[in-house]
Design an enzyme around this catalytic site. Structure first.
Site, PDB file in Angstrom:
ATOM      1  CE  LYS A  71      -5.051 -11.102  13.172  1.00  0.00           C
ATOM      2  NZ  LYS A  71      -3.787 -10.571  12.517  1.00  0.00           N
ATOM      3  CD  GLU A 127      -2.167 -14.904  -4.306  1.00  0.00           C
ATOM      4  OE1 GLU A 127      -3.185 -14.236  -4.526  1.00  0.00           O
ATOM      5  OE2 GLU A 127      -2.030 -15.610  -3.277  1.00  0.00           O
TER       6      GLU A 127
END
Length: 505
Positions: A191, A398
């Site tokens: 995926k 992040e």
């Protein structure tokens, strides 16, 4: 000078783009069961270039069923390692022969500079070649008790591996999972990330030409909450390998728990680069510039927190800011480009939000907005903030873009505290010419991987993975073989059986 040509006319559009991106299930390209699609954008103009099949549970069910048949009834798991190795080497050869086409599509789809995309395509071939060699060369443990017993380890493929990959360097990171999963005899359902599905569709043709049996490789496109979630929850998928952000990793961990699946997850990072006063400053500046601005800053191992000893702090900041300002932002297809376009307007908005936040949390010394001359597309100027406190969000969170923070420290102990003061622990970079400090510091830092006086150059035999919120488990070398195989212990008695005796009184 700003070019007034419309964005759509300045982008490079590869020849022979598909008019739609489909799933690949049981050896055939197919649409979604319900016919649903989603639009895929290219990041220079942010215009749709193709619709992609939007996979859901029904599509995952078909893909898993095909992979399961190929595992239980097909030849792949029962081939000798040398036979599988030959096919993996053919895959590597095909990837190498098509590296420029792969790079062109990857650059177009993700915004990655073409020269860096070419390097990633070649790395994908090397990943397959590495695991093709490893499965032939591997040896398993044998334990002997002379005259009494022999014990040995029998490795067996586990079944259908669910592989969920991110949108940064997608083709290479797909190869990093596909290589060991297939080498060990498993079948797979891939995926890919919904932002960048283009290059993943090329695997089908490569695998067919290389001779991979039908049903061994299956591909389902779609959103994470639909296709990804269905893959994680499928009872016939015993393994999930995931690369992506930490919050998604937490969801996968929770959703896989009822099925007791094997999990390998490489998650987010906020990696420190620690520069001591005795370091080679020129080398440290070069490496830390590359370490955060290459791949558009969209890399988990980016050294996005630079910690610099106070004695050389001002000099380092001045040199770093000047060099960052000279980094070339350009169109992804231009071979002179060093930073291209971020992958998607949603991600661009996120990164730009952090840039604006950073102006309140640090001293802006380079960049700080949209790249000059690019009034469209997802172009961010390489941005540097100095004097950033450790409680700042841009220090802790992040960003995953071309944005870096620089923070001073006074002592080795303070540097270690700052380095470990985030929820992440993927990588760390240490710059010093003191050998004792280098080893002591690297062993004390909370990171799955440490580079000493080095940029992010990996030996494929070494473990790859993080600690804390940066991941679960390790892959790379024999760690990948361990993850994708059962290690069955077989015990053989030699000579007289030494059993306790029950029930004879």
């Amino acid at each position: 000078m700003t070019d007034s040509t419309p964005a759509r006319d300045r982008r490079h559009v590869p020849a022979d783009l598909p008019d739609r991106i489909r799933h690949y299930i049981d050896g055939a390209f197919v649409d979604s069961v319900d016919g649903d699609t989603f639009d895929v954008l290219e990041p220079v103009s942010n215009e749709t270039y193709a619709p992609a099949a939007a996979g859901k549970k029904a599509d995952i069910d078909l893909a898993v069923a095909a992979a399961r048949r190929a595992f239980t009834d097909g030849p792949w798991p029962r081939m000798l390692p040398r036979e599988r190795s030959r096919i993996l080497h053919r895959i590597a050869d095909l990837v190498e022969s098509r590296d420029r086409r792969l790079a062109e599509l990857e650059s177009f789809d993700s915004g990655l500079p073409i020269t860096q995309a070419l390097g990633q395509a070649r790395r994908a071939a090397e990943n397959f070649r590495f695991f093709a060699d490893l499965i032939v060369a591997q040896s398993d443990d044998t334990f002997k008790v002379p005259g009494r017993q022999i014990n040995y380890v029998n490795r067996k493929p586990i079944g259908v591996a669910g592989l969920i990959t991110p949108w940064n360097t997608p083709f290479m990171l797909e190869s990093w999972k596909l290589g060991p999963a297939l080498a060990t005899g498993n079948t797979v359902v891939l995926k890919p990330a919904e932002f960048t599905p283009l290059s993943a569709s090329l695997w089908a043709g490569i695998f067919e030409e290389a001779g991979l049996p039908q049903g061994v490789f299956n591909l389902v496109n779609g959103l994470g909450e639909d296709a990804g979630d269905a893959l994680v929850k499928h009872p016939d998928v015993p393994l999930i390998s995931f690369t992506g952000e930490s919050r998604t990793g937490q969801l996968i961990f929770a959703n896989a728990a009822p099925y007791l699946k094997g999990l390998s997850m490489e998650l987010g990072g906020k990696s420190p680069a620690i520069v001591f006063a005795d370091a080679d400053l020129e080398a440290a500046v070069d490496a830390t510039i590359f370490g955060v601005f290459s791949l558009n800053g969209e890399r988990c191992t980016a050294g996005s927190r630079i910690l610099v000893e106070r004695a050389v702090y001002d000099e380092f900041v001045e040199r770093y800011a000047a060099q960052a300002s000279r980094v070339t932002v350009g169109y992804p297809h231009d071979p002179d480009t060093e930073v291209g376009a971020l992958v998607h307007p949603e991600h661009f908005d996120k990164v730009m939000g952090y840039v604006e936040l950073g102006k309140t949390e640090g001293r802006l010394v380079a960049g700080g907005g949209r790249a000059e001359g690019f009034e469209f597309g997802n172009f961010v100027a390489p941005t540097v903030f100095a004097d950033v406190r450790p409680d700042a969000r841009i220090f802790q969170e992040e960003i995953f873009g071309p944005v870096v923070t620089i923070t001073p420290f006074e002592t080795d102990a303070e540097a270690l505290t700052l380095a470990n003061d985030t929820r992440y622990g993927l990588a760390a970079y240490v710059w010093t010419n003191d050998l004792t400090r280098a080893h002591n510091f690297s062993q004390a830092v909370d990171a799955g991987m440490v580079w000493l006086n080095s940029n992010n150059v990996r030996d494929l035999r070494t473990p790859f993975g993080g600690v804390k919120a940066s991941g679960l488990g390790h892959e790379g070398g024999y760690r990948s073989i361990d993850f994708y195989t059962h290690q069955q212990a077989v015990h053989i008695t030699l000579g007289e059986v030494h059993n306790p005796t029950f029930g004879k009184r």
